[in-house]
Scaffold this motif. Sequence first.
Motif, mmCIF file in Angstrom:
data_model
loop_
_atom_site.group_PDB
_atom_site.id
_atom_site.type_symbol
_atom_site.label_atom_id
_atom_site.label_comp_id
_atom_site.label_asym_id
_atom_site.label_seq_id
_atom_site.Cartn_x
_atom_site.Cartn_y
_atom_site.Cartn_z
ATOM 1 N N ASN A 49 0.827 -1.194 0.000
ATOM 2 C CA ASN A 49 0.000 0.000 0.000
ATOM 3 C C ASN A 49 0.871 1.257 0.000
ATOM 4 O O ASN A 49 0.479 2.297 0.527
ATOM 5 N N GLY A 52 -0.776 4.359 -1.045
ATOM 6 C CA GLY A 52 -1.910 4.816 -0.243
ATOM 7 C C GLY A 52 -3.268 4.494 -0.829
ATOM 8 O O GLY A 52 -4.288 4.925 -0.296
ATOM 9 N N THR A 55 -5.639 2.863 1.771
ATOM 10 C CA THR A 55 -5.788 3.519 3.070
ATOM 11 C C THR A 55 -7.182 4.131 3.204
ATOM 12 O O THR A 55 -7.567 4.967 2.377
ATOM 13 N N PRO A 56 -7.944 3.719 4.232
ATOM 14 C CA PRO A 56 -9.272 4.309 4.429
ATOM 15 C C PRO A 56 -9.182 5.822 4.631
ATOM 16 O O PRO A 56 -8.365 6.311 5.398
ATOM 17 N N ASN A 57 -10.006 6.553 3.898
ATOM 18 C CA ASN A 57 -10.066 8.024 3.962
ATOM 19 C C ASN A 57 -8.712 8.673 3.694
ATOM 20 O O ASN A 57 -8.447 9.770 4.190
ATOM 21 N N GLY A 58 -7.853 8.014 2.916
ATOM 22 C CA GLY A 58 -6.522 8.542 2.642
ATOM 23 C C GLY A 58 -6.388 9.205 1.283
ATOM 24 O O GLY A 58 -5.309 9.618 0.894
ATOM 25 N N GLY A 59 -7.475 9.293 0.532
ATOM 26 C CA GLY A 59 -7.437 9.950 -0.766
ATOM 27 C C GLY A 59 -7.111 9.030 -1.928
ATOM 28 O O GLY A 59 -7.084 9.465 -3.065
ATOM 29 N N GLY A 60 -6.875 7.747 -1.661
ATOM 30 C CA GLY A 60 -6.513 6.810 -2.722
ATOM 31 C C GLY A 60 -7.716 6.211 -3.428
ATOM 32 O O GLY A 60 -8.874 6.490 -3.104
ATOM 33 N N THR A 61 -7.440 5.372 -4.395
ATOM 34 C CA THR A 61 -8.467 4.751 -5.229
ATOM 35 C C THR A 61 -9.548 4.036 -4.417
ATOM 36 O O THR A 61 -10.726 4.117 -4.729
ATOM 37 N N TYR A 62 -9.163 3.334 -3.362
ATOM 38 C CA TYR A 62 -10.107 2.529 -2.583
ATOM 39 C C TYR A 62 -10.383 3.135 -1.211
ATOM 40 O O TYR A 62 -10.746 2.425 -0.279
ATOM 41 N N GLN A 63 -10.232 4.452 -1.062
ATOM 42 C CA GLN A 63 -10.377 5.107 0.231
ATOM 43 C C GLN A 63 -11.751 4.925 0.862
ATOM 44 O O GLN A 63 -11.884 4.880 2.072
ATOM 45 N N ASN A 64 -12.810 4.809 0.065
ATOM 46 C CA ASN A 64 -14.171 4.676 0.593
ATOM 47 C C ASN A 64 -14.683 3.240 0.556
ATOM 48 O O ASN A 64 -15.861 3.005 0.738
#
Length: 111
Positions: A49, A52, A55-64
């Motif tokens: 990762n 990022g 990473t949850p709520n980190g601005g990345g592709t899978y953040q949500n």
Amino acid sequence: MALSNSFLIKFYFYGSLVDFTSRCTEFTTSVSAPVGVFGSSEATIRLLNNDGALTPNGGGTYQNTDWFNWGVYIENEVYDTAMEGYYPNEQIFSGVISRFNLYDDGRESYV
């Protein structure tokens, strides 16, 4: 006959399949199947990762992404170098995500 072996790590969510094989650094699987009792299996997968993306709520592709709504599928891929062809892939694990741990020390990050 020379055989080459590789594994595919895929996550699925309501018909969509996402291939995370390139992010996978390691995985383990275990199966318990005692006689006369329902069996169980477990897989532990480590995904890179560093970008990022996971990473949850980190601005990345899978953040949500709610990972607990996703399933995991691991299959074995075998290539025969003599015949220059693949054997049909064999499933070695299929299950749901029950834990999602994030590790980040500023130098490396994985889930």
